[in-house]
Write a protein that holds these residues in place. Structure first.
Motif, PDB file in Angstrom:
ATOM      1  N   PHE A   1       0.881  -1.176   0.000  1.00  0.00           N
ATOM      2  CA  PHE A   1       0.000   0.000   0.000  1.00  0.00           C
ATOM      3  C   PHE A   1       0.919   1.227   0.000  1.00  0.00           C
ATOM      4  O   PHE A   1       1.714   1.404   0.922  1.00  0.00           O
TER       5      PHE A   1
ATOM      6  N   HIS B   1      -7.389  17.091  -2.495  1.00  0.00           N
ATOM      7  CA  HIS B   1      -7.571  15.652  -2.226  1.00  0.00           C
ATOM      8  C   HIS B   1      -8.625  15.006  -3.123  1.00  0.00           C
ATOM      9  O   HIS B   1      -8.643  13.793  -3.273  1.00  0.00           O
TER      10      HIS B   1
ATOM     11  N   GLU C   1       0.929   3.628   9.770  1.00  0.00           N
ATOM     12  CA  GLU C   1      -0.527   3.765   9.576  1.00  0.00           C
ATOM     13  C   GLU C   1      -1.084   4.917  10.412  1.00  0.00           C
ATOM     14  O   GLU C   1      -2.196   4.842  10.962  1.00  0.00           O
ATOM     15  N   GLY C   2      -0.277   5.962  10.513  1.00  0.00           N
ATOM     16  CA  GLY C   2      -0.655   7.160  11.250  1.00  0.00           C
ATOM     17  C   GLY C   2      -0.027   7.157  12.627  1.00  0.00           C
ATOM     18  O   GLY C   2      -0.233   6.225  13.410  1.00  0.00           O
TER      19      GLY C   2
ATOM     20  N   ILE D   1      -1.531  11.568  14.904  1.00  0.00           N
ATOM     21  CA  ILE D   1      -2.594  11.499  13.879  1.00  0.00           C
ATOM     22  C   ILE D   1      -3.831  10.800  14.444  1.00  0.00           C
ATOM     23  O   ILE D   1      -4.967  11.217  14.196  1.00  0.00           O
TER      24      ILE D   1
ATOM     25  N   MET E   1      -5.743  13.193  16.370  1.00  0.00           N
ATOM     26  CA  MET E   1      -6.458  14.126  15.476  1.00  0.00           C
ATOM     27  C   MET E   1      -7.757  13.502  14.970  1.00  0.00           C
ATOM     28  O   MET E   1      -8.804  14.142  14.925  1.00  0.00           O
TER      29      MET E   1
ATOM     30  N   ARG F   1     -11.459  14.757  15.888  1.00  0.00           N
ATOM     31  CA  ARG F   1     -12.374  15.186  14.819  1.00  0.00           C
ATOM     32  C   ARG F   1     -13.716  14.456  14.933  1.00  0.00           C
ATOM     33  O   ARG F   1     -14.775  15.047  14.791  1.00  0.00           O
TER      34      ARG F   1
HETATM   35  N1  CAA Z   1     -12.966   8.140   5.770  1.00  0.00           N
HETATM   36  C1  CAA Z   1     -13.497   8.813   4.750  1.00  0.00           C
HETATM   37  N2  CAA Z   1     -13.146  10.059   4.406  1.00  0.00           N
HETATM   38  C2  CAA Z   1     -12.202  10.643   5.142  1.00  0.00           C
HETATM   39  C3  CAA Z   1     -11.576   9.990   6.227  1.00  0.00           C
HETATM   40  C4  CAA Z   1     -12.008   8.704   6.552  1.00  0.00           C
HETATM   41  N3  CAA Z   1     -11.484   8.017   7.574  1.00  0.00           N
HETATM   42  N4  CAA Z   1     -10.679  10.823   6.765  1.00  0.00           N
HETATM   43  C5  CAA Z   1     -10.707  11.956   6.033  1.00  0.00           C
HETATM   44  N5  CAA Z   1     -11.634  11.826   5.059  1.00  0.00           N
HETATM   45  C6  CAA Z   1     -12.018  12.836   4.070  1.00  0.00           C
HETATM   46  C7  CAA Z   1     -12.624  14.058   4.764  1.00  0.00           C
HETATM   47  O1  CAA Z   1     -13.996  13.880   4.990  1.00  0.00           O
HETATM   48  C8  CAA Z   1     -12.341  15.147   3.749  1.00  0.00           C
HETATM   49  O2  CAA Z   1     -13.270  15.052   2.688  1.00  0.00           O
HETATM   50  P1  CAA Z   1     -14.229  16.308   2.300  1.00  0.00           P
HETATM   51  O3  CAA Z   1     -13.329  17.461   2.025  1.00  0.00           O
HETATM   52  O4  CAA Z   1     -14.959  15.823   1.121  1.00  0.00           O
HETATM   53  O5  CAA Z   1     -15.093  16.538   3.494  1.00  0.00           O
HETATM   54  C9  CAA Z   1     -11.015  14.718   3.176  1.00  0.00           C
HETATM   55  O6  CAA Z   1     -10.873  13.323   3.407  1.00  0.00           O
HETATM   56  C10 CAA Z   1      -9.837  15.448   3.759  1.00  0.00           C
HETATM   57  O7  CAA Z   1      -9.932  15.303   5.169  1.00  0.00           O
HETATM   58  P2  CAA Z   1      -9.258  16.289   6.166  1.00  0.00           P
HETATM   59  O8  CAA Z   1      -9.574  17.711   5.764  1.00  0.00           O
HETATM   60  O9  CAA Z   1      -9.591  15.853   7.554  1.00  0.00           O
HETATM   61  O10 CAA Z   1      -7.727  16.012   5.819  1.00  0.00           O
HETATM   62  P3  CAA Z   1      -6.466  16.442   6.599  1.00  0.00           P
HETATM   63  O11 CAA Z   1      -5.464  16.766   5.575  1.00  0.00           O
HETATM   64  O12 CAA Z   1      -6.788  17.428   7.649  1.00  0.00           O
HETATM   65  O13 CAA Z   1      -5.958  15.101   7.365  1.00  0.00           O
HETATM   66  C11 CAA Z   1      -5.697  12.905   8.157  1.00  0.00           C
HETATM   67  C12 CAA Z   1      -6.561  13.900   7.374  1.00  0.00           C
HETATM   68  C13 CAA Z   1      -6.670  12.057   8.932  1.00  0.00           C
HETATM   69  C14 CAA Z   1      -4.699  13.517   9.100  1.00  0.00           C
HETATM   70  C15 CAA Z   1      -4.965  12.066   7.082  1.00  0.00           C
HETATM   71  O14 CAA Z   1      -4.083  12.871   6.332  1.00  0.00           O
HETATM   72  C16 CAA Z   1      -4.229  10.878   7.643  1.00  0.00           C
HETATM   73  O15 CAA Z   1      -4.837   9.868   7.978  1.00  0.00           O
HETATM   74  N6  CAA Z   1      -2.889  10.954   7.712  1.00  0.00           N
HETATM   75  C17 CAA Z   1      -2.062   9.831   8.118  1.00  0.00           C
HETATM   76  C18 CAA Z   1      -1.787   8.948   6.939  1.00  0.00           C
HETATM   77  C19 CAA Z   1      -1.258   7.627   7.349  1.00  0.00           C
HETATM   78  O16 CAA Z   1      -1.848   6.919   8.142  1.00  0.00           O
HETATM   79  N7  CAA Z   1      -0.143   7.240   6.718  1.00  0.00           N
HETATM   80  C20 CAA Z   1       0.429   5.973   6.937  1.00  0.00           C
HETATM   81  C21 CAA Z   1       0.893   5.396   5.653  1.00  0.00           C
HETATM   82  S1  CAA Z   1       0.366   3.786   5.291  1.00  0.00           S
HETATM   83  C22 CAA Z   1       1.376   2.737   6.132  1.00  0.00           C
HETATM   84  O17 CAA Z   1       2.034   3.063   7.074  1.00  0.00           O
HETATM   85  C23 CAA Z   1       1.263   1.355   5.635  1.00  0.00           C
HETATM   86  C24 CAA Z   1       2.358   0.451   5.980  1.00  0.00           C
HETATM   87  O18 CAA Z   1       3.281   0.286   5.208  1.00  0.00           O
HETATM   88  C25 CAA Z   1       2.290  -0.356   7.229  1.00  0.00           C
END
Ligand code: CAA
Length: 379
Positions: free
Chosen positions: A123, A178, A363-364, A368, A371, A375
């Motif tokens: 992913f 986004h 995974e955050g 995060i 946050m 929210r």
């Molecule tokens: N489900 C559906 N939609 C969602 C959502 C969710 N859980 N979270 C956010 N959204 C949507 C929001 O509703 C918004 O949509 P609209 O504008 O249409 O209303 C849009 O996404 C943007 O949301 P935000 O304005 O809240 O976005 P943001 O920039 O403030 O931040 C965040 C959101 C939750 C911090 C996000 O950026 C996040 O999760 N960041 C962390 C990412 C992460 O986990 N990375 C890890 C990488 S993967 C990994 O580690 C895998 C591995 O190898 C093990």
């Protein structure tokens, strides 16, 4: 409300426990030290159905519920968190995303071999400058009519070297922020796609983490997951479930360290009695057991909500936030209970302590998760 596991759940838990003890435990110290990917063990886990646990049997999955997944993740992670992260990413980030949002063509071509454990998936969201701030994608997928032209770099990709199928998040229309992001399926071997060197990590050293480079990779339109612009929502919704996997991994790391500390404290004697007879150790064990039980309940709650089709973003972030902190605290205390022996590799707890740290990051990060929880409770 029932706190009993079903017969089926107990069987899955026992199968995962047996596998962990007979197949993962031998060689786990060496794999960690030499950063060796558990190829054979992952192949066997695939054959036993642990790589597509929640996928419908018509797509080669095991058709189990998320509670079963939590139970299996805990047992595997007690022994080998490097193997369990492969299980977690394949199940909840790759198979789940494809089954829930993929087309029939994508399920036939990509999901079936992934769920059967014949292929491994990755992913690909994080970038050099987009980790927590996931909307700031610099990887671009330019619309060329019948295909996208993919350019950019992804960082910290679990299974980066051993995967065959990569779900890549990329920006197509930056004006839409986004809402201009797509999720594309990229195959290993596509022209212009290369894998960077393996990261030399503090923990989960048996798993392979790489950067990925995309230079003018032509990705057919049929490989876009769901509609144009759905990529960011795809990533967020997929991560909601992924966090149940990592929370369960953290739970397993904690309970593995606790079980080792408990056994050791009954054997090791100081001042004429087992150290478990000293109140200083008893208080540590009591705190560990209590926190682990609370983490387990949060994992089950998130899994249960997902299985019921109810919203689970808040619950999965709570489970991950709490369980990862418990993993860190518990493993530090397990090393302390072992004294000097805890500081050497043969006793396993130092590895679990190193492995615990990543559960507060990937995974955050914990920040995060806070946050996301804030929210949800404020909306
Ligand atoms: N489900 C559906 N939609 C969602 C959502 C969710 N859980 N979270 C956010 N959204 C949507 C929001 O509703 C918004 O949509 P609209 O504008 O249409 O209303 C849009 O996404 C943007 O949301 P935000 O304005 O809240 O976005 P943001 O920039 O403030 O931040 C965040 C959101 C939750 C911090 C996000 O950026 C996040 O999760 N960041 C962390 C990412 C992460 O986990 N990375 C890890 C990488 S993967 C990994 O580690 C895998 C591995 O190898 C093990």
């Amino acid at each position: 409300m029932y706190f009993e596991l079903s017969e089926e759940h107990l069987m899955i838990q026992q199968a995962a426990r047996d596998f962990a003890n007979t197949e993962l435990k031998p060689g786990v110290i060496e794999r960690d030290e030499l950063q060796k990917f558990p190829h054979e063990q992952i192949k066997k886990l695939g054959e036993l159905g642990f790589l597509g646990m929640m996928v419908d049997p018509k797509y080669n999955g095991s058709g189990m519920d998320t509670i079963s997944y939590v139970l299996a993740m805990e047992e595997l992670s007690k022994i080998d968190a490097s193997a369990s992260v492969v299980v977690s990413v394949n199940n909840s980030l790759v198979c789940f995303g494809l089954e829930k949002y993929g087309s029939e063509f994508q399920k036939e071509k990509y999901l079936k071999p992934l769920a059967a454990g014949k292929n491994i998936g990755a992913f690909c969201l994080s970038e050099p400058e987009a980790g927590s701030d996931a909307t700031s994608q610099h990887t671009t997928a330019v619309d060329m009519g019948d295909h996208y032209l993919l350019n950019g770099t992804k960082n910290w990709i679990t299974n980066g070297g051993n995967a065959s199928t990569y779900l890549v998040i990329a920006q197509t229309n930056s004006a839409l922020r986004h809402k201009g992001i797509n999720a594309l399926i990229v195959e290993k071997g596509m022209e212009g796609f290369s894998v960077g060197p393996k990261e030399n990590k503090l923990g989960i050293r048996g798993s392979d983490t790489h950067s990925l480079m995309f230079t003018d990779v032509k990705v057919p339109k049929e490989n876009r997951i769901a509609e144009e612009g759905f990529g960011f929502t795809f990533a967020m919704k997929t991560l909601d479930g992924g966090r149940i996997g990592i929370a369960s991994q953290a739970l397993g790391i904690a309970s593995g360290a606790y079980e080792l500390a408990l056994a050791y404290s009954k054997e090791r004697k100081t001042f004429g009695k087992p150290i478990a007879a000293h109140q200083a150790i008893q208080f540590k064990l009591a705190d560990m057991a209590t926190e682990i039980e609370a983490a387990r309940m949060l994992c089950f709650k998130a899994a249960w909500l997902k299985d019921q089709g109810l919203p689970y973003a808040k619950a999965s972030s709570m489970a991950k936030l709490f369980a990862s902190d418990v993993a860190m605290r518990t493993t530090v205390e397990a090393v302390q209970i072992h004294g000097g022996y805890g500081f050497v590799k043969d006793y396993h707890v130092e590895r679990l302590m190193r492995d615990a740290k990543i559960t507060q990051i990937y995974e955050g990060t914990s920040e995060i998760q806070r946050m996301i929880i804030a929210r949800e409770i404020l909306k």
